[in-house]
Structure formats: C-alpha cells, structure tokens
Design a protein around this motif. Sequence first.
Motif, PDB file in Angstrom:
ATOM      1  N   LEU A  92      31.876 -33.698  26.544  1.00 27.54           N
ATOM      2  CA  LEU A  92      30.904 -32.750  25.996  1.00 27.54           C
ATOM      3  C   LEU A  92      30.696 -32.911  24.487  1.00 27.54           C
ATOM      4  CD1 LEU A  92      32.012 -29.533  27.919  1.00 27.54           C
ATOM      5  CD2 LEU A  92      29.863 -30.765  28.210  1.00 27.54           C
ATOM      6  N   LYS A  93      31.589 -33.601  23.810  1.00 30.71           N
ATOM      7  CA  LYS A  93      31.553 -33.661  22.344  1.00 30.71           C
ATOM      8  C   LYS A  93      30.248 -34.215  21.784  1.00 30.71           C
ATOM      9  CE  LYS A  93      36.132 -33.612  20.483  1.00 30.71           C
ATOM     10  NZ  LYS A  93      37.138 -34.353  19.770  1.00 30.71           N
ATOM     11  N   ARG A  94      29.790 -35.360  22.300  1.00 32.67           N
ATOM     12  CA  ARG A  94      28.563 -35.955  21.779  1.00 32.67           C
ATOM     13  C   ARG A  94      27.386 -35.021  22.031  1.00 32.67           C
ATOM     14  NH1 ARG A  94      24.269 -37.504  23.858  1.00 32.67           N
ATOM     15  NH2 ARG A  94      25.131 -37.674  25.949  1.00 32.67           N
ATOM     16  N   ILE A  95      27.347 -34.442  23.230  1.00 31.42           N
ATOM     17  CA  ILE A  95      26.250 -33.535  23.569  1.00 31.42           C
ATOM     18  C   ILE A  95      26.263 -32.327  22.633  1.00 31.42           C
ATOM     19  CG2 ILE A  95      25.245 -32.078  25.376  1.00 31.42           C
ATOM     20  CD1 ILE A  95      26.672 -33.995  27.416  1.00 31.42           C
ATOM     21  N   THR A 135      26.840 -31.810  32.754  1.00 29.76           N
ATOM     22  CA  THR A 135      28.158 -32.392  32.501  1.00 29.76           C
ATOM     23  C   THR A 135      29.253 -31.379  32.817  1.00 29.76           C
ATOM     24  OG1 THR A 135      27.253 -33.852  30.802  1.00 29.76           O
ATOM     25  CG2 THR A 135      29.634 -33.474  30.744  1.00 29.76           C
ATOM     26  N   LEU A 136      29.044 -30.132  32.431  1.00 29.19           N
ATOM     27  CA  LEU A 136      30.021 -29.085  32.735  1.00 29.19           C
ATOM     28  C   LEU A 136      30.161 -28.904  34.248  1.00 29.19           C
ATOM     29  CD1 LEU A 136      31.974 -26.953  31.691  1.00 29.19           C
ATOM     30  CD2 LEU A 136      30.036 -25.368  31.566  1.00 29.19           C
ATOM     31  N   LEU A 154      27.552 -20.835  30.453  1.00 28.11           N
ATOM     32  CA  LEU A 154      28.900 -21.260  30.036  1.00 28.11           C
ATOM     33  C   LEU A 154      28.820 -22.345  28.970  1.00 28.11           C
ATOM     34  CD1 LEU A 154      30.915 -21.320  33.387  1.00 28.11           C
ATOM     35  CD2 LEU A 154      31.377 -19.878  31.382  1.00 28.11           C
ATOM     36  N   PHE A 155      27.866 -23.267  29.108  1.00 32.46           N
ATOM     37  CA  PHE A 155      27.703 -24.291  28.077  1.00 32.46           C
ATOM     38  C   PHE A 155      27.359 -23.642  26.745  1.00 32.46           C
ATOM     39  CE2 PHE A 155      25.153 -27.302  25.599  1.00 32.46           C
ATOM     40  CZ  PHE A 155      26.101 -28.304  25.428  1.00 32.46           C
ATOM     41  N   ALA A 160      29.250 -21.976  21.436  1.00 39.81           N
ATOM     42  CA  ALA A 160      29.519 -20.893  20.488  1.00 39.81           C
ATOM     43  C   ALA A 160      31.007 -20.792  20.171  1.00 39.81           C
ATOM     44  CB  ALA A 160      28.997 -19.568  21.038  1.00 39.81           C
ATOM     45  N   LEU A 161      31.852 -21.091  21.143  1.00 37.75           N
ATOM     46  CA  LEU A 161      33.291 -21.074  20.919  1.00 37.75           C
ATOM     47  C   LEU A 161      33.707 -22.253  20.037  1.00 37.75           C
ATOM     48  CD1 LEU A 161      36.075 -19.850  21.659  1.00 37.75           C
ATOM     49  CD2 LEU A 161      36.101 -21.352  23.651  1.00 37.75           C
TER      50      LEU A 161
END
Length: 165
Positions: A92-95, A135-136, A154-155, A160-161
């Motif tokens: 998820l980092k790149r996204i 992806t999630l 959730l994404f 936001a988290l």
Amino acid sequence: MTTEVESQDLPRARLVAITLDEKSIATSNSNIEHEREVAIFDILEGNSFALEGRDEGPYKLNLALMDDRLVFVVSSEADEVLITHMLSLTPLKRIMKDYFLVCESYYEAIRTAPPSRIQAIDMGRRGLHDEGSRTLLERLAGKITVDIDTARRLFTLICALHWKG
C-alpha cells in the motif's frame, strides 16, 4: 479514540466500533484528526465486515501501525479478542504516497485552478483510491471479508491513520 454505534436489529457481519491505537496517531493536527473521525463515522454508518469462516459479529476493530505493519485486532461486542491480523504496508505504501501527493495537489488546486484542472486531479485521486481499496481487498482475502464500499472507507481510514502530517 473510540467510536461505536448501536447494534440492535442490524446484520451481524458488520463493525459497530472502531478504535485507533493512540501510539499510532501520536503526532497529528486538527485537520488530520477530523479526517480520521469522518472516516470512522463513514465506516460505521454502513459497512459489511466478517471474519472468514466465522459468525461471531457484530465486531469491534482496533487498528494500529506497528513496525511498518497494519494491525487489525477484531473483537466481539463483549470485547473478547477473536483474531489479530498483521498486514505489511509495503503493497500500500506507493499507492498511499501517490494518493497523498495527489490530495495535496487537489487542495492546492481548489484555491486557484480552473474547474477542469480540479476535476482532472480529482479523477486521479479517485483512481488511486480505487487501487488502494482493491489492494486492501486482496490483502484481506481469506482473513476478513468486506464489500468494496467498506474497503474504500477502510483505505481512507488507513491513509488518515498513516498520515501524520
């Protein structure tokens, strides 16, 4: 931070409470805090959330970031921990990075750009949001079942988290 909804007469395959680990959100500002609160509210307003092969809902979810991992701690309404899943943030980092950059461009554009430019940036933001949601869904497959709307929300919450300003 904890938010809950009443669970009477609703389906069991859903979340009724979401708590964010305080250590994961130690540094923030009021705008980021607001984004987190809105994301939680949106999820609790309508979601589909079930543990694969289990029917013990409705559920409570605690989300945390720990050692570059996203930690899902799912509990029963009675606060009995049912499962803990740790997912690497790497996919998820790149996204998320691209999503944050596009969001910054979007908020900048709102102030000065013509509507066509704002719309183009927003389409890119939505595309990244959809990619993150898919992806999630893939990462949760076989562990937690959510619908696409819940995955999108959730994404948003994970972003936001993860976003510490």
